[in-house]
Motif scaffolding. Structure first.
Motif, mmCIF file in Angstrom:
data_model
loop_
_atom_site.group_PDB
_atom_site.id
_atom_site.type_symbol
_atom_site.label_atom_id
_atom_site.label_comp_id
_atom_site.label_asym_id
_atom_site.label_seq_id
_atom_site.Cartn_x
_atom_site.Cartn_y
_atom_site.Cartn_z
ATOM 1 N N LYS A 98 -10.852 3.032 -18.884
ATOM 2 C CA LYS A 98 -11.758 3.780 -17.878
ATOM 3 C C LYS A 98 -11.861 2.964 -16.782
ATOM 4 C CE LYS A 98 -15.678 6.377 -17.101
ATOM 5 N NZ LYS A 98 -17.126 6.835 -17.536
ATOM 6 N N GLN A 99 -12.010 1.727 -16.904
ATOM 7 C CA GLN A 99 -12.347 0.527 -15.710
ATOM 8 C C GLN A 99 -10.976 0.684 -15.094
ATOM 9 O OE1 GLN A 99 -13.822 -2.527 -18.166
ATOM 10 N NE2 GLN A 99 -15.312 -2.791 -16.760
ATOM 11 N N ALA A 100 -9.981 0.456 -15.920
ATOM 12 C CA ALA A 100 -8.605 0.436 -15.031
ATOM 13 C C ALA A 100 -8.299 1.523 -14.182
ATOM 14 C CB ALA A 100 -7.708 0.065 -16.221
ATOM 15 N N LYS A 101 -8.474 2.611 -14.917
ATOM 16 C CA LYS A 101 -8.059 3.832 -14.469
ATOM 17 C C LYS A 101 -9.124 4.226 -13.069
ATOM 18 C CE LYS A 101 -6.211 6.606 -17.902
ATOM 19 N NZ LYS A 101 -6.306 7.745 -19.120
ATOM 20 N N THR A 102 -10.169 3.872 -13.007
ATOM 21 C CA THR A 102 -11.116 3.906 -11.919
ATOM 22 C C THR A 102 -10.622 3.125 -10.881
ATOM 23 O OG1 THR A 102 -13.074 4.254 -13.144
ATOM 24 C CG2 THR A 102 -13.295 3.904 -10.912
ATOM 25 N N GLN A 103 -10.436 2.101 -11.093
ATOM 26 C CA GLN A 103 -9.760 0.998 -9.717
ATOM 27 C C GLN A 103 -8.437 1.616 -9.510
ATOM 28 O OE1 GLN A 103 -10.471 -3.232 -10.192
ATOM 29 N NE2 GLN A 103 -11.730 -3.047 -12.008
ATOM 30 N N CYS A 104 -7.374 1.761 -10.470
ATOM 31 C CA CYS A 104 -6.116 2.201 -10.013
ATOM 32 C C CYS A 104 -6.329 3.569 -9.106
ATOM 33 C CB CYS A 104 -5.424 2.547 -11.217
ATOM 34 S SG CYS A 104 -3.695 3.087 -11.048
ATOM 35 N N LYS A 105 -7.235 4.420 -9.268
ATOM 36 C CA LYS A 105 -7.431 5.692 -8.732
ATOM 37 C C LYS A 105 -7.859 5.436 -6.912
ATOM 38 C CE LYS A 105 -9.431 10.273 -8.521
ATOM 39 N NZ LYS A 105 -9.451 10.505 -6.900
ATOM 40 N N ARG A 106 -8.764 4.514 -6.902
ATOM 41 C CA ARG A 106 -9.267 4.057 -5.711
ATOM 42 C C ARG A 106 -8.155 3.267 -4.998
ATOM 43 N NH1 ARG A 106 -14.075 0.496 -5.240
ATOM 44 N NH2 ARG A 106 -14.167 1.166 -3.127
ATOM 45 N N PHE A 107 -7.221 2.868 -5.582
ATOM 46 C CA PHE A 107 -6.288 2.035 -4.985
ATOM 47 C C PHE A 107 -4.951 3.120 -4.487
ATOM 48 C CE2 PHE A 107 -2.055 -0.051 -5.354
ATOM 49 C CZ PHE A 107 -2.126 -0.894 -3.996
ATOM 50 N N MET A 108 -4.611 3.967 -5.497
ATOM 51 C CA MET A 108 -3.842 4.815 -5.213
ATOM 52 C C MET A 108 -4.094 5.972 -4.092
ATOM 53 S SD MET A 108 -1.146 3.704 -6.841
ATOM 54 C CE MET A 108 0.054 5.127 -5.948
ATOM 55 N N ASP A 109 -5.335 6.312 -4.168
ATOM 56 C CA ASP A 109 -5.798 7.174 -3.044
ATOM 57 C C ASP A 109 -5.825 6.506 -1.654
ATOM 58 O OD1 ASP A 109 -6.573 9.065 -4.786
ATOM 59 O OD2 ASP A 109 -8.839 8.516 -4.831
ATOM 60 N N ALA A 110 -5.808 5.261 -1.584
ATOM 61 C CA ALA A 110 -5.922 4.396 -0.253
ATOM 62 C C ALA A 110 -4.253 4.486 0.169
ATOM 63 C CB ALA A 110 -6.434 3.055 -0.493
ATOM 64 N N VAL A 111 -3.448 4.416 -1.063
ATOM 65 C CA VAL A 111 -1.912 4.365 -0.610
ATOM 66 C C VAL A 111 -1.492 5.660 -0.238
ATOM 67 C CG1 VAL A 111 0.002 4.143 -1.694
ATOM 68 C CG2 VAL A 111 -1.457 2.408 -2.223
ATOM 69 N N GLN A 112 -2.063 6.919 -0.708
ATOM 70 C CA GLN A 112 -1.710 8.174 -0.462
ATOM 71 C C GLN A 112 -1.990 8.331 1.189
ATOM 72 O OE1 GLN A 112 0.547 10.155 -1.832
ATOM 73 N NE2 GLN A 112 0.570 8.601 -3.532
ATOM 74 N N THR A 113 -3.307 7.800 1.558
ATOM 75 C CA THR A 113 -3.849 7.975 2.843
ATOM 76 C C THR A 113 -2.977 7.289 3.697
ATOM 77 O OG1 THR A 113 -6.147 8.173 2.119
ATOM 78 C CG2 THR A 113 -5.760 7.551 4.173
ATOM 79 N N LEU A 114 -2.532 6.037 3.461
ATOM 80 C CA LEU A 114 -1.674 5.385 4.416
ATOM 81 C C LEU A 114 -0.395 6.109 4.549
ATOM 82 C CD1 LEU A 114 -1.619 1.835 2.907
ATOM 83 C CD2 LEU A 114 -2.672 2.729 5.202
ATOM 84 N N ARG A 115 0.298 6.781 3.487
ATOM 85 C CA ARG A 115 1.630 7.565 3.485
ATOM 86 C C ARG A 115 1.305 8.818 4.420
ATOM 87 N NH1 ARG A 115 3.024 6.697 -2.835
ATOM 88 N NH2 ARG A 115 4.165 4.623 -2.504
ATOM 89 N N ARG A 116 0.153 9.620 4.387
ATOM 90 C CA ARG A 116 -0.111 10.762 5.443
ATOM 91 C C ARG A 116 -0.345 10.350 6.404
ATOM 92 N NH1 ARG A 116 -3.775 12.323 0.913
ATOM 93 N NH2 ARG A 116 -5.696 11.065 2.096
ATOM 94 N N GLU A 117 -0.629 9.058 6.643
ATOM 95 C CA GLU A 117 -1.018 8.611 8.231
ATOM 96 C C GLU A 117 0.429 8.111 8.982
ATOM 97 O OE1 GLU A 117 -3.436 8.820 10.294
ATOM 98 O OE2 GLU A 117 -4.644 9.770 8.840
ATOM 99 N N GLY A 118 1.533 8.219 8.041
ATOM 100 C CA GLY A 118 2.916 7.816 8.492
ATOM 101 C C GLY A 118 3.414 6.322 8.081
ATOM 102 N N VAL A 119 2.407 5.809 7.353
ATOM 103 C CA VAL A 119 3.022 4.121 7.004
ATOM 104 C C VAL A 119 3.720 4.106 5.863
ATOM 105 C CG1 VAL A 119 2.046 2.181 6.389
ATOM 106 C CG2 VAL A 119 0.772 3.558 7.894
ATOM 107 N N ASP A 120 4.713 3.494 5.770
ATOM 108 C CA ASP A 120 5.786 3.401 4.915
ATOM 109 C C ASP A 120 5.321 2.033 4.293
ATOM 110 O OD1 ASP A 120 8.093 2.793 3.193
ATOM 111 O OD2 ASP A 120 9.487 2.652 4.602
ATOM 112 N N CYS A 121 4.826 2.424 2.815
ATOM 113 C CA CYS A 121 4.229 1.524 1.979
ATOM 114 C C CYS A 121 5.053 0.354 1.403
ATOM 115 C CB CYS A 121 3.313 2.173 1.101
ATOM 116 S SG CYS A 121 1.732 2.956 1.662
ATOM 117 N N GLY A 122 6.249 0.533 1.089
ATOM 118 C CA GLY A 122 7.044 -0.358 0.605
ATOM 119 C C GLY A 122 6.693 -0.623 -0.856
ATOM 120 N N LEU A 123 6.838 -1.845 -1.340
ATOM 121 C CA LEU A 123 6.376 -2.072 -2.883
ATOM 122 C C LEU A 123 4.815 -1.920 -2.851
ATOM 123 C CD1 LEU A 123 8.272 -5.382 -3.243
ATOM 124 C CD2 LEU A 123 8.765 -3.026 -4.420
ATOM 125 N N VAL A 124 4.457 -1.117 -3.800
ATOM 126 C CA VAL A 124 3.008 -0.969 -4.248
ATOM 127 C C VAL A 124 2.758 -1.579 -5.592
ATOM 128 C CG1 VAL A 124 1.223 0.819 -4.701
ATOM 129 C CG2 VAL A 124 3.183 1.223 -3.079
#
Length: 276
Positions: A98-124
């Protein structure tokens, strides 16, 4: 073949940046100020800085806050001398999924926001060896293989990693200590006459630095070494520059090679390294 090297910490002064750029390293950007400074120096040098964006998803070291991902995107989108090659974060050791999933979700939400803003994230990338082994969903585009390279995991090894790394020296002296004589930094008296070998290495060189070697509340240090093919016990704990070894019943003599199982991570950078 050229190998990319990512510097996993932010730079603190403008003087450090030219060395990063001229060396061709991938830089970490963890704040708008970091991004502007790096881009400015890169423009002055006539180069483009390759960077990975760092987010803090709960470890607290450094990085953009995950909820500020849109601001992070705005701070780097219009900097002409920056190229985003990756996005990452650090995780603490997660005892529960559960701890791992919580941290992962926070991170991936940030990555999705970057992509919506037009940032090519490269390696995640998010996980180092142990978390990636325990929770496969954390592996993403890549895993940062730190402790796994030496086979020394931060938790129980259920996968059969081979531990690598030896600290090698020579015995510099051998002598007999009579029964009842104190020995070592603790001054503990020997119950019997003991043949003692002295190795000119200690905590200054990296011995007794691994957590699994330190004594617990009800346990003693588990230090040993190898001399001429024999496994022998260390007496007490290593000193700063010397280590005492019980060689009673052996033919050990000054000049014999002595080696200690040790993580390369803790070995002094001033010692010679041989790769075999």
């Amino acid at each position: 073949k050229a190998v990319d090297i990512l510097i996993l910490s932010p730079y603190s002064t403008e003087e450090e940046i030219p060395r990063i750029l001229q060396g061709g390293f991938l830089a970490t950007v963890d704040s708008p100020e970091c991004a502007v400074l790096l881009s400015g120096v890169a423009k002055r040098l006539g180069v483009t800085a390759r960077v990975h964006l760092k987010f803090d998803c709960g470890f607290g070291r450094f990085g953009f806050l995950c909820e500020d991902a849109a601001k992070a995107a705005q701070s780097i989108r219009f900097l002409d001398n920056l190229t985003v090659c990756g996005v990452y974060s650090h995780m603490g050791k997660c005892k529960k999924e559960k701890q791992a999933k919580t941290q992962c979700k926070r991170f991936m939400d940030a990555v999705q926001t970057l992509r919506r803003e037009g940032v090519d994230c490269g390696l995640v990338h998010l996980a180092s060896t142990y978390n990636a082994l325990c929770y496969p969903f954390l592996r993403l585009n890549m895993v940062r293989m730190g402790e796994g390279l030496s086979g020394r995991l931060s938790g129980r090894d259920r996968w059969g990693f081979k531990r690598v790394g030896r600290l090698v020296s020579e015995v510099c002296d051998v002598r007999w200590i009579p029964a009842g004589h104190p020995i070592g930094e603790e001054g503990k008296k020997r119950r019997r006459a003991t043949k003692v070998a002295v190795a000119p290495v200690g905590s200054a060189d990296g011995l007794l630095m691994e957590r699994d070697r330190r004594p617990g509340l009800f346990s003693k240090p588990k230090w040993g070494c190898e001399i001429t093919g024999e496994d022998l016990p260390v007496i007490g704990k290593p000193g700063y520059t010397t280590t005492l070894i019980d060689v009673t019943g052996t033919d050990c003599a000054a000049g014999d090679a002595v080696s200690f199982d040790i993580s390369p991570r803790f070995v002094s950078p001033f010692l010679r390294r041989d790769y075999v």
